[in-house]
Design a protein around this motif. Structure first.
Motif, PDB file in Angstrom:
ATOM      1  N   TYR A  98     110.873  32.928 -77.482  1.00  0.00           N
ATOM      2  CA  TYR A  98     109.936  32.001 -78.124  1.00  0.00           C
ATOM      3  C   TYR A  98     109.724  32.463 -79.554  1.00  0.00           C
ATOM      4  O   TYR A  98     109.527  33.650 -79.820  1.00  0.00           O
ATOM      5  CB  TYR A  98     108.594  31.948 -77.389  1.00  0.00           C
ATOM      6  N   TYR A  99     109.754  31.512 -80.483  1.00  0.00           N
ATOM      7  CA  TYR A  99     109.619  31.809 -81.905  1.00  0.00           C
ATOM      8  C   TYR A  99     108.431  31.029 -82.460  1.00  0.00           C
ATOM      9  O   TYR A  99     108.492  29.804 -82.611  1.00  0.00           O
ATOM     10  CB  TYR A  99     110.909  31.442 -82.651  1.00  0.00           C
ATOM     11  N   ALA A 100     107.349  31.740 -82.734  1.00  0.00           N
ATOM     12  CA  ALA A 100     106.109  31.118 -83.210  1.00  0.00           C
ATOM     13  C   ALA A 100     106.179  30.932 -84.726  1.00  0.00           C
ATOM     14  O   ALA A 100     105.446  31.579 -85.488  1.00  0.00           O
ATOM     15  CB  ALA A 100     104.912  31.975 -82.811  1.00  0.00           C
ATOM     16  N   ASP A 101     107.051  30.020 -85.153  1.00  0.00           N
ATOM     17  CA  ASP A 101     107.341  29.853 -86.581  1.00  0.00           C
ATOM     18  C   ASP A 101     106.704  28.611 -87.191  1.00  0.00           C
ATOM     19  O   ASP A 101     106.976  28.280 -88.344  1.00  0.00           O
ATOM     20  CB  ASP A 101     108.860  29.795 -86.792  1.00  0.00           C
ATOM     21  N   GLY A 102     105.874  27.909 -86.433  1.00  0.00           N
ATOM     22  CA  GLY A 102     105.244  26.714 -86.973  1.00  0.00           C
ATOM     23  C   GLY A 102     105.290  25.570 -85.978  1.00  0.00           C
ATOM     24  O   GLY A 102     105.860  25.676 -84.892  1.00  0.00           O
ATOM     25  N   ASN A 103     104.679  24.452 -86.335  1.00  0.00           N
ATOM     26  CA  ASN A 103     104.621  23.276 -85.469  1.00  0.00           C
ATOM     27  C   ASN A 103     105.935  22.498 -85.580  1.00  0.00           C
ATOM     28  O   ASN A 103     106.084  21.600 -86.405  1.00  0.00           O
ATOM     29  CB  ASN A 103     103.438  22.395 -85.852  1.00  0.00           C
ATOM     30  N   MET A 104     106.882  22.863 -84.734  1.00  0.00           N
ATOM     31  CA  MET A 104     108.228  22.299 -84.797  1.00  0.00           C
ATOM     32  C   MET A 104     108.277  20.957 -84.056  1.00  0.00           C
ATOM     33  O   MET A 104     107.941  20.887 -82.872  1.00  0.00           O
ATOM     34  CB  MET A 104     109.237  23.265 -84.186  1.00  0.00           C
ATOM     35  N   ASN A 105     108.746  19.920 -84.738  1.00  0.00           N
ATOM     36  CA  ASN A 105     108.714  18.590 -84.142  1.00  0.00           C
ATOM     37  C   ASN A 105     110.040  18.209 -83.482  1.00  0.00           C
ATOM     38  O   ASN A 105     110.101  17.965 -82.291  1.00  0.00           O
ATOM     39  CB  ASN A 105     108.333  17.549 -85.184  1.00  0.00           C
ATOM     40  N   ASN A 106     111.112  18.127 -84.251  1.00  0.00           N
ATOM     41  CA  ASN A 106     112.426  17.780 -83.709  1.00  0.00           C
ATOM     42  C   ASN A 106     113.417  18.885 -84.025  1.00  0.00           C
ATOM     43  O   ASN A 106     113.332  19.536 -85.073  1.00  0.00           O
ATOM     44  CB  ASN A 106     112.947  16.468 -84.302  1.00  0.00           C
ATOM     45  N   VAL A 107     114.399  19.076 -83.123  1.00  0.00           N
ATOM     46  CA  VAL A 107     115.406  20.117 -83.295  1.00  0.00           C
ATOM     47  C   VAL A 107     116.786  19.536 -83.035  1.00  0.00           C
ATOM     48  O   VAL A 107     116.933  18.601 -82.240  1.00  0.00           O
ATOM     49  CB  VAL A 107     115.132  21.310 -82.347  1.00  0.00           C
ATOM     50  N   CYS A 163     117.491  15.253 -87.549  1.00  0.00           N
ATOM     51  CA  CYS A 163     118.764  15.506 -86.878  1.00  0.00           C
ATOM     52  C   CYS A 163     119.766  16.066 -87.873  1.00  0.00           C
ATOM     53  O   CYS A 163     119.608  15.932 -89.093  1.00  0.00           O
ATOM     54  CB  CYS A 163     119.318  14.252 -86.199  1.00  0.00           C
ATOM     55  N   LEU A 164     120.799  16.711 -87.351  1.00  0.00           N
ATOM     56  CA  LEU A 164     121.915  17.204 -88.142  1.00  0.00           C
ATOM     57  C   LEU A 164     123.091  16.253 -88.005  1.00  0.00           C
ATOM     58  O   LEU A 164     123.192  15.484 -87.050  1.00  0.00           O
ATOM     59  CB  LEU A 164     122.325  18.597 -87.675  1.00  0.00           C
ATOM     60  N   SER A 165     124.003  16.333 -88.968  1.00  0.00           N
ATOM     61  CA  SER A 165     125.208  15.506 -88.957  1.00  0.00           C
ATOM     62  C   SER A 165     126.321  16.297 -89.621  1.00  0.00           C
ATOM     63  O   SER A 165     126.081  17.005 -90.606  1.00  0.00           O
ATOM     64  CB  SER A 165     124.964  14.197 -89.719  1.00  0.00           C
ATOM     65  N   VAL A 175     115.895  13.823 -92.255  1.00  0.00           N
ATOM     66  CA  VAL A 175     114.508  13.995 -91.857  1.00  0.00           C
ATOM     67  C   VAL A 175     113.746  12.719 -92.195  1.00  0.00           C
ATOM     68  O   VAL A 175     114.020  12.068 -93.210  1.00  0.00           O
ATOM     69  CB  VAL A 175     113.870  15.222 -92.560  1.00  0.00           C
ATOM     70  N   ASN A 176     112.820  12.327 -91.317  1.00  0.00           N
ATOM     71  CA  ASN A 176     112.043  11.120 -91.594  1.00  0.00           C
ATOM     72  C   ASN A 176     110.553  11.384 -91.437  1.00  0.00           C
ATOM     73  O   ASN A 176     110.123  12.507 -91.131  1.00  0.00           O
ATOM     74  CB  ASN A 176     112.513   9.951 -90.717  1.00  0.00           C
ATOM     75  N   SER A 177     109.757  10.329 -91.635  1.00  0.00           N
ATOM     76  CA  SER A 177     108.303  10.456 -91.598  1.00  0.00           C
ATOM     77  C   SER A 177     107.702   9.299 -90.814  1.00  0.00           C
ATOM     78  O   SER A 177     108.382   8.332 -90.462  1.00  0.00           O
ATOM     79  CB  SER A 177     107.731  10.445 -93.015  1.00  0.00           C
ATOM     80  N   THR A 178     106.405   9.404 -90.558  1.00  0.00           N
ATOM     81  CA  THR A 178     105.708   8.339 -89.836  1.00  0.00           C
ATOM     82  C   THR A 178     105.578   7.073 -90.671  1.00  0.00           C
ATOM     83  O   THR A 178     105.179   6.037 -90.147  1.00  0.00           O
ATOM     84  CB  THR A 178     104.306   8.811 -89.408  1.00  0.00           C
TER      85      THR A 178
END
Length: 376
Positions: A98-107, A163-165, A175-178
């Motif tokens: 587990y990596y407590a590096d921040g509030n990670m949303n998508n991987v 996402c990656l491509s 990367v996108n936003s709300t």
């Protein structure tokens, strides 16, 4: 066509109802809508529940599958905790790191990325704590080693979907936003750091999150949550705009309810395969043909079995490779919004399903096209 349930927010809601909702956030309307989806399967595995999270917290969000090329059964699931970091699980669902590096949303993950030091595997995610993109190299045991620099985005609103491509040897990050803003970044790993360049800005009309790149076809798919699925070229110099998948829209497809969340692709040879989308509003997953015109093939859901069922999914991922005895034809992994153990609500987790079970739900059956690990 059935009538969709409406969500009504009552300002005068009673304290007792608020307490009840704090114990179970599930929507009765969504549950009833899910029963209209006739294709049903069960989970074959699940990860540990997120540690140090309450059952009422919406914390787990998006999974990604890393394939161990030497020992497929030692492959890993990387899952985001948008309340605090990244978790890495084995195929038995045990949390290994587990990596407590921040509030990670998508991987997302891409393997065999060329660098000056040779080939490496990369995991990257959107970090809502710092409004950055964070990158990690994936080690042979599935552990992660963070690159020294995170990438601050240029959009003013909070990072969200990611996402990656990979286009030939060029790696991109989307990367996108709300608010529907989308940025495309050129990514070059250089030793312990990431070199980046913003190469394109895009915009959709409303909230977006789920994205997946079909690298071979050169297409990025984006879910506009209350609308449908769009596609666009991953080439930053392309002059062709967005194209809406006509059979993916919430107003025309009676089996798709907003929000449209996670997207993933089950790849097959010759560009065939399936695009899968999480339909959060009715606890189901919509399946489309990977190839144009992306015909809708049907929807399925994951119900209670030896493992509890899945509701209100955010992120999803899939792999078509043989991962050993547990998942010989590939694996579908999803976030579970309402995780239970012995009928008791606990912190969220991720559920795994064998691909052949999903394929067998459809008539005619969906194809199983397991590639060799070396092809990865």
């Amino acid at each position: 066509m059935h009538k969709r349930p409406n969500t009504i927010i009552l300002l005068g809601i009673t304290a007792s109802l608020l307490i009840a909702c704090s114990c179970d956030r599930s929507s009765e309307g969504s549950r009833k809508a899910s029963l209209l989806i006739e294709k049903v399967t069960e989970a074959d595995g699940e990860t540990d529940a997120l540690k140090n999270r309450l059952a009422t917290e919406d914390a787990a969000d998006d999974p990604a599958i890393w394939v161990n090329p030497d020992s497929p059964e030692q492959s890993r699931i990387i899952g985001t905790d948008k309340k605090g970091g990244l978790a890495v699980y084995d195929l038995d669902g045990n949390e290994l790191f587990y990596y407590a590096d921040g509030n990670m949303n998508n991987v997302d993950i891409r393997q065999n990325i060329k660098t000056g030091q040779g080939l490496i595997d990369i995991a990257a995610c959107s970090n809502r704590s710092s409004n950055t993109l964070n990158f990690y190299s994936i080690e042979k045991d599935g552990s992660l080693h963070q690159f020294e620099n995170a990438i601050p985005v240029e959009m003013k609103d909070e990072v969200y979907g990611f996402c990656l491509s990979k286009n030939q040897d060029q790696l991109y990050a989307f990367v996108n936003s709300t608010f529907g803003n989308i940025e495309q970044w050129e990514i070059v790993p250089e030793g312990k750091k990431i070199s980046t360049k913003l190469v394109r800005r895009l915009k959709l009309a409303s909230k977006t999150e789920g994205m997946v790149s079909d690298d071979e076809a050169g297409i990025l798919f984006i879910g506009e949550e209350a609308k449908g699925i769009w596609k666009i070229s991953i080439d930053p110099n392309s002059t062709k705009g967005f194209e809406l998948l006509s059979q993916s829209t919430v107003d025309k497809n009676e089996n798709i309810y907003e929000d449209i969340e996670g997207l993933c692709i089950y790849k097959q040879s010759n560009g065939s395969g399936y695009l899968i989308a999480s339909s959060q509003g009715n606890y189901s997953y919509a399946v489309f043909e990977r190839k144009t015109p992306h015909n809708y093939l049907g929807s399925f859901r994951i119900d209670n079995g030896l493992i509890d069922g899945v509701e209100e999914t955010d992120g999803i991922d899939i792999i078509n490779l043989n991962l050993g005895e547990k998942f010989p034809a590939g694996m579908f992994v999803v976030q579970d919004g309402f995780n239970k153990k012995d009928e008791k609500s606990i912190a969220q987790n991720f559920k795994m399903v064998r691909w052949e079970k999903i394929a067998n739900l459809f008539e005619p059956k969906l194809n199983i096209d397991t590639q060799c690990i070396a092809a990865k």
